[in-house]
Design a protein around this motif. Structure first.
Motif, short mmCIF file in Angstrom:
data_model
loop_
_atom_site.label_atom_id
_atom_site.label_comp_id
_atom_site.label_asym_id
_atom_site.label_seq_id
_atom_site.Cartn_x
_atom_site.Cartn_y
_atom_site.Cartn_z
N VAL A 184 1.07 -1.42 0.09
CA VAL A 184 -0.02 -0.10 -0.15
C VAL A 184 1.02 1.32 0.27
O VAL A 184 1.07 2.03 -0.88
N ALA A 187 -4.47 5.56 -0.45
CA ALA A 187 -4.91 4.42 -0.96
C ALA A 187 -6.70 3.98 0.26
O ALA A 187 -6.39 4.04 1.25
N CYS A 212 -10.46 1.86 0.11
CA CYS A 212 -10.58 0.84 0.04
C CYS A 212 -11.78 0.48 -1.88
O CYS A 212 -11.79 -0.57 -1.98
N ASN A 213 -12.52 1.63 -1.40
CA ASN A 213 -12.95 2.33 -2.77
C ASN A 213 -13.24 3.15 -3.10
O ASN A 213 -12.76 4.04 -2.55
N THR A 239 -7.71 -2.62 -8.65
CA THR A 239 -6.91 -2.89 -7.84
C THR A 239 -8.05 -4.15 -6.94
O THR A 239 -8.38 -4.56 -5.52
N GLY A 262 -11.40 -0.74 -4.60
CA GLY A 262 -9.98 0.00 -4.54
C GLY A 262 -10.46 1.57 -4.69
O GLY A 262 -11.88 1.99 -5.47
N MET A 292 -7.07 -0.24 2.24
CA MET A 292 -6.79 -0.75 0.90
C MET A 292 -6.31 -1.91 1.44
O MET A 292 -5.20 -1.73 2.61
N SER A 309 -4.99 -6.15 -3.06
CA SER A 309 -5.17 -4.42 -3.86
C SER A 309 -4.10 -3.71 -4.50
O SER A 309 -3.45 -3.94 -5.51
#
Ligand code: T4K
Length: 399
Positions: free
Chosen positions: A54, A72, A74-75, A204, A207, A244, A248
């Protein structure tokens, strides 16, 4: 070569493709390199919480874009929610309705009213002059969307936001790898947000990322995405879980290594479609400014039914019958989806261009899963369906 309308699967012919061709088929980079990274991650037993992948991913993105900070997450949706909160947006925020529903939901989720603004039909992005007319004492910000990787009118939006003392941010979910006036998208407004969902040009798995040149915002966002932790047992801020995972980031790092190849293939596909569809009256391909860097991730057509004599929706059905799973992004517009449709039943009156565009746009598959030969076949289907509408088969098509 198909010549007769009865050869179309819609009318009983054999589908041109055995397997479905999807919009948003993921680009996969070097599989061996990805598996190497996953093995490395498993050996190290470090799977999440700011692992080395990450950290490296964030650094590479920041370098690639020439921006100070990359966070970064998670979405893309969580990324939007975090920026909205970190910028202290409240009351009303002006956004386009012609976008993926997450742009609006990220605001409404925090009880902020998305005020839908019409778009410029040439750019499919916010019409800044309409933005200004929607500003009220409750307005706290503007969120532009660089739809299809097409940059918003960043300069005018920046001027309007400074004049009215509003925050400006961008949903750049579609625009990773695109530039505006020589500067990479990611450098505009207080912060910009990317999605690295599986369907995006660079993915990813799931991500997203927030990029900003603002040091304080960076600090705040880093705390917010990790429950507000500033070290063991020390929570200093209200936060959530936006982290993240390492797997990913491993995919992201691997994708970044293939970025030029992804762009080249998308570019090749774009021009192949452009040539293949060039002579069809009533079908236009959304233009890409070739003098700027671009990811060519969306093949966006506008269908003028008065000219094609076949509606966009019938064309979609004809394509689906051939296993070409074209899409109607972003039909019917956020303002016609819940809860907005119930909250603002008359919103469409102020969105004439959005209303027109949602009836016309058709998206075709591209990316590394699509070959030039596939595109030739897709264009043939288009040509036959439309040419037939002028011939004796017209009644059949209209039936
Ligand atoms: N803002 C904007 C402007 C966005 O476009 C998006 C996401 C966001 C914010 C939010 O970012 P994220 O929170 O998603 O990171 C898809 C994506 O799910 C969505 O991420 C994306 N925009 C949107 C444009 O497209 P749908 O409703 O089209 O998803 P779906 O399941 O129909 O998948 C699209 C196509 O991709 C299908 O035809 C099948 C294919 N596909 C999909 C996946 C997941 C594959 O071939 N393989 C796969 O693994 O929304």
């Amino acid at each position: 070569m198909m010549n007769n309308i009865s050869e179309l699967a819609y009318f009983g012919g054999e589908p041109k493709f055995k397997e479905k061709l999807f919009v948003g088929r993921p680009n996969i980079g070097n599989r061996d390199r990805l598996l190497e990274r996953i093995n490395d991650m498993l050996d190290r037993r470090w799977l999440s919480n700011n692992g080395i992948f990450v950290q490296e991913f964030e650094q590479r993105i920041a370098e690639h874009l020439g921006v100070k900070h990359c966070i970064a997450v998670c979405n893309g949706t969580i990324a939007l929610e975090l920026v909205i909160r970190a910028l202290d947006l409240k009351g009303e925020v002006i956004i386009p309705s012609f976008t993926f529903i997450a742009t609006a939901h990220a605001l409404q989720w925090q009880e902020i009213t998305p005020v839908f603004c019409d778009i410029d039909p040439k750019t499919h992005t916010l019409n800044p002059w309409r933005v200004e007319s929607l500003i009220t004492p409750r307005t706290s910000g503007i969120m532009g969307v660089h739809l299809w990787g097409q940059p918003c009118d960043v300069e005018t939006l920046t001027e309007i936001s400074s004049k009215h003392n509003l925050k400006l941010m961008f949903d750049a979910s579609h625009a990773f790898g695109c530039a505006h006036k020589g500067k990479m998208i990611g450098n505009f407004g207080s912060a910009e947000v990317f999605s690295f969902h599986a369907t995006k040009f660079m993915n990813t798995f799931e991500g997203g990322a927030i990029v900003t040149n603002d040091d304080d915002l960076n600090q705040k966002l880093r705390l917010m995405k990790n429950f507000g932790f500033a070290g063991f047992d020390n929570v200093v801020y209200l936060g959530t879980n936006g982290k993240m995972p390492e797997i990913s980031a491993a995919m992201g790092l691997t994708s970044l290594e293939s970025l030029d190849e992804f762009i080249e293939i998308n570019r090749r596909n774009y021009y192949c479609y452009r040539d293949g569809l060039a002579d069809i009256d009533g079908v236009s391909l959304f233009p890409v400014n070739d003098t700027e860097r671009h990811n060519y991730q969306y093949i966006v057509l506008e269908i003028e039914e008065e000219k094609t004599q076949v509606s966009r929706d019938l064309l979609i059905e004809i394509l689906h019958a051939e296993n070409i799973i074209a899409r109607r992004y972003f039909y019917p517009g956020c303002h016609r989806m819940e809860p907005y449709r119930s909250y603002f039943p008359h919103a469409g009156l102020l969105l004439p261009e959005t209303e027109k565009l949602t009836q016309k746009v058709l998206i075709l598959p591209t990316g590394t899963a699509i070959s030039e030969n596939d595109i030739h076949k897709i264009c043939q289907v288009f040509k036959l369906a439309i040419a037939s509408s002028y011939s004796q088969d017209k009644d059949l098509l209209k039936a």
